[in-house]
Design a protein around this motif. Structure first.
Motif, short mmCIF file in Angstrom:
data_model
loop_
_atom_site.label_atom_id
_atom_site.label_comp_id
_atom_site.label_asym_id
_atom_site.label_seq_id
_atom_site.Cartn_x
_atom_site.Cartn_y
_atom_site.Cartn_z
N ASN A 226 -4.73 -1.92 0.13
CA ASN A 226 -4.17 -1.21 1.29
C ASN A 226 -2.66 -1.38 1.46
O ASN A 226 -2.01 -0.53 2.06
N GLY B 282 -1.39 12.64 2.04
CA GLY B 282 -0.25 11.86 2.46
C GLY B 282 1.08 12.29 1.86
O GLY B 282 2.13 11.89 2.36
N THR C 170 1.56 6.39 -2.43
CA THR C 170 0.80 7.41 -1.71
C THR C 170 -0.24 8.05 -2.61
O THR C 170 -1.38 8.31 -2.19
N LYS D 78 -2.08 6.74 1.63
CA LYS D 78 -1.36 6.60 2.90
C LYS D 78 -0.22 7.62 2.98
O LYS D 78 0.33 8.03 1.94
N GLU E 251 4.72 6.22 5.57
CA GLU E 251 4.26 4.85 5.62
C GLU E 251 4.57 4.12 4.31
O GLU E 251 4.91 2.93 4.31
N SER E 252 4.44 4.83 3.19
CA SER E 252 4.75 4.22 1.90
C SER E 252 6.23 3.86 1.81
O SER E 252 6.59 2.79 1.30
N ARG F 97 -2.27 3.33 11.50
CA ARG F 97 -1.49 3.10 10.29
C ARG F 97 -2.45 2.94 9.11
O ARG F 97 -3.44 2.22 9.19
N ASN F 98 -2.14 3.64 8.02
CA ASN F 98 -2.99 3.62 6.83
C ASN F 98 -4.44 3.99 7.16
O ASN F 98 -5.39 3.41 6.63
#
Length: 463
Positions: A134, A298, A72, A77, A81-82, A260-261
């Motif tokens: 990414n 994030g 992150t 992100k 999500e990470s 997402r991202n």
């Protein structure tokens, strides 16, 4: 003089760490070590390679929170999500730890009684990988795991924006017992290291995830050494919402795919094609949901959308937005920015555009940002034509509850990955890859280990 890569937090512009750039000689030495270690590693029995991969996976999971935080910090992100990406990354290691034990050969009935024909599979050789910023964990393990499982040695160059995640993963691989010369990391200019990889007589395979122009360059240069190549390149994913679709579900899945991202994935929803009879309902519900997404650093638990990775990415998205609005697109949500060029952070609030036309840049170029353009269609073939109209063929999505419509769309969409009422189709046990200019080969599934193997045919005579 020693040079360094400055790794910065895209949410704040603050320096995280400086990573030493490898010299050309150091990269060549890493390749040589990979070559010299190949025979011993490829001779390790498959069950032992499997055990080492399993140990690597366990160590990654034990350090999950630390790895996610690093990810992150360097990619921007959201932390949730990470954390999910760490699980996704280890799912590839777990899968190929098992596939290592399934590299079967076969016998073929001979055309004479005095012969036997035996087919075996063996590792292709040292592998060089170039991975994107990414998905710094998953894109590395998606390549390293099948390579190591097959018996290949592995050298990876991570993206300059996000090298820290890869460095940590490789440290854990060594801690798990995978020899240091079997899996290595080099850092520096992508073009420079790419040229070294493609010209090396020791590298037998190049695997790359990134843009189509760079992929084409690597393919061209690797021809001189006749290296095997796997390329996962650019996408421009369409989403088709049929007249009979479950609109609420389609909205939820489109958001899951797109944001997402911060929209910076190769399989993000990039063009949303909605049947004219339901476009108003879909657009209103989508804009309402998108406007509730939270934007910010994030590391904060409640954040849904982080920053765009850098100034170039920000400028590209803004340019597409300006072009669309100037040509008549209606903004239903977003089109707001929080950017500071001096400090080096760039946030784009999730944006929904309606009445988008095919001549707008956003319909022809991959966006790589949190913007959803909506256009309409009347007949299904019209939607298919628009969807297939670009050179890209990585991922596509459609929403319908009519099996006839679904089968027809699947058979006529020229994409390697198709999501039917599914905005998140990626999985370690399924083959991931594109058609047309979106790539060569597949990653994941039983297909994903094939590019790391050679087929050897033995004919035994005079029996």
């Amino acid at each position: 003089m020693t040079e360094y890569i400055s790794v910065k937090n895209p949410a704040t512009g603050e320096l995280i760490e400086e990573v030493k750039t490898n010299t050309n000689e150091e990269v060549e030495q890493a390749i040589l070590r990979s070559h010299e270690s190949f025979k011993a590693w490829s001779s390790v029995n498959a069950h032992e390679r499997s055990r080492l991969l399993q140990s690597w996976s366990r160590l990654i999971q034990e350090n999950k929170e630390e790895i996610a935080k690093v990810m992150t910090l360097e990619s921007g992100k959201p932390i949730k999500e990470s954390l999910g990406e760490v699980d996704y990354a280890t799912s590839y290691i777990d899968w190929y730890a098992e596939e290592a034990k399934r590299l079967y050969g076969r016998t073929i009935p001979a055309n004479t009684e005095t012969k036997r024909i035996i087919i075996t599979r063996q590792a292709v050789g040292p592998v060089a990988a170039i991975t994107p910023w990414n998905f710094p964990a998953a894109m590395m393990t998606r390549k390293a795991a099948p390579a190591l499982a097959a018996g290949c040695t592995f050298v990876v160059k991570p993206a300059a924006e996000t090298p820290l995640t890869t460095i940590k993963l490789i440290e854990l691989a060594h801690k798990a017992g995978i020899p240091e010369n079997v899996v290595q990391c080099v850092n520096g200019s992508g073009k420079t290291i790419g040229d070294i990889f493609t010209s090396s007589p020791y590298i037998r395979k190049i695997t790359f995830t990134g843009s189509t122009p760079v992929g084409k360059s690597l393919i061209t240069k690797s021809a001189n050494t006749v290296q095997h190549v796997s390329m996962e390149l650019g996408g421009h994913a369409p989403v088709i919402v049929a007249a009979d679709a479950d609109i609420d579900f389609a909205v939820t899945q489109t958001i899951a795919s797109k944001f997402r991202n911060a929209g910076q994935t190769c399989i993000c929803a990039n063009r949303v094609l909605v049947h004219e009879s339901v476009v108003d309902e879909f657009s209103q519900k989508l804009a309402s949901a998108v406007s509730r997404l939270k934007v910010g650093n994030g590391l904060h638990e409640d954040i849904d959308v982080g920053p765009v990775i850098n100034k170039n990415g920000f400028n590209k998205v803004v340019s597409q937005l300006e072009d669309a609005v100037n040509k008549g697109a209606e903004v239903l949500a977003g089109n707001e920015f929080d950017a500071n060029q001096e400090k080096g952070y760039f946030f784009i609030h999730p944006t929904v555009l309606k009445d988008v036309k095919e001549d707008m840049n956003i319909m022809q170029e991959e966006t790589f940002g949190p913007v959803i353009p909506i256009t309409t269609f009347t007949e299904l073939d019209e939607a298919i034509k628009i969807a297939n109209s670009t050179p890209f063929g990585l991922a596509s999505y459609f929403f319908t509850n009519d099996y006839r419509t679904g089968v027809y769309l699947n058979e006529n969409l020229d994409f390697g990955i198709v999501g039917w009422n599914d905005g998140a189709p990626s999985a370690a046990h399924a083959p991931f890859g594109g058609m047309k200019e979106s790539g060569i080969g597949r990653e994941g599934g039983s297909e994903g280990i094939e590019p790391y193997l050679e087929t050897k045919y033995l004919s035994i005579g005079n029996l």
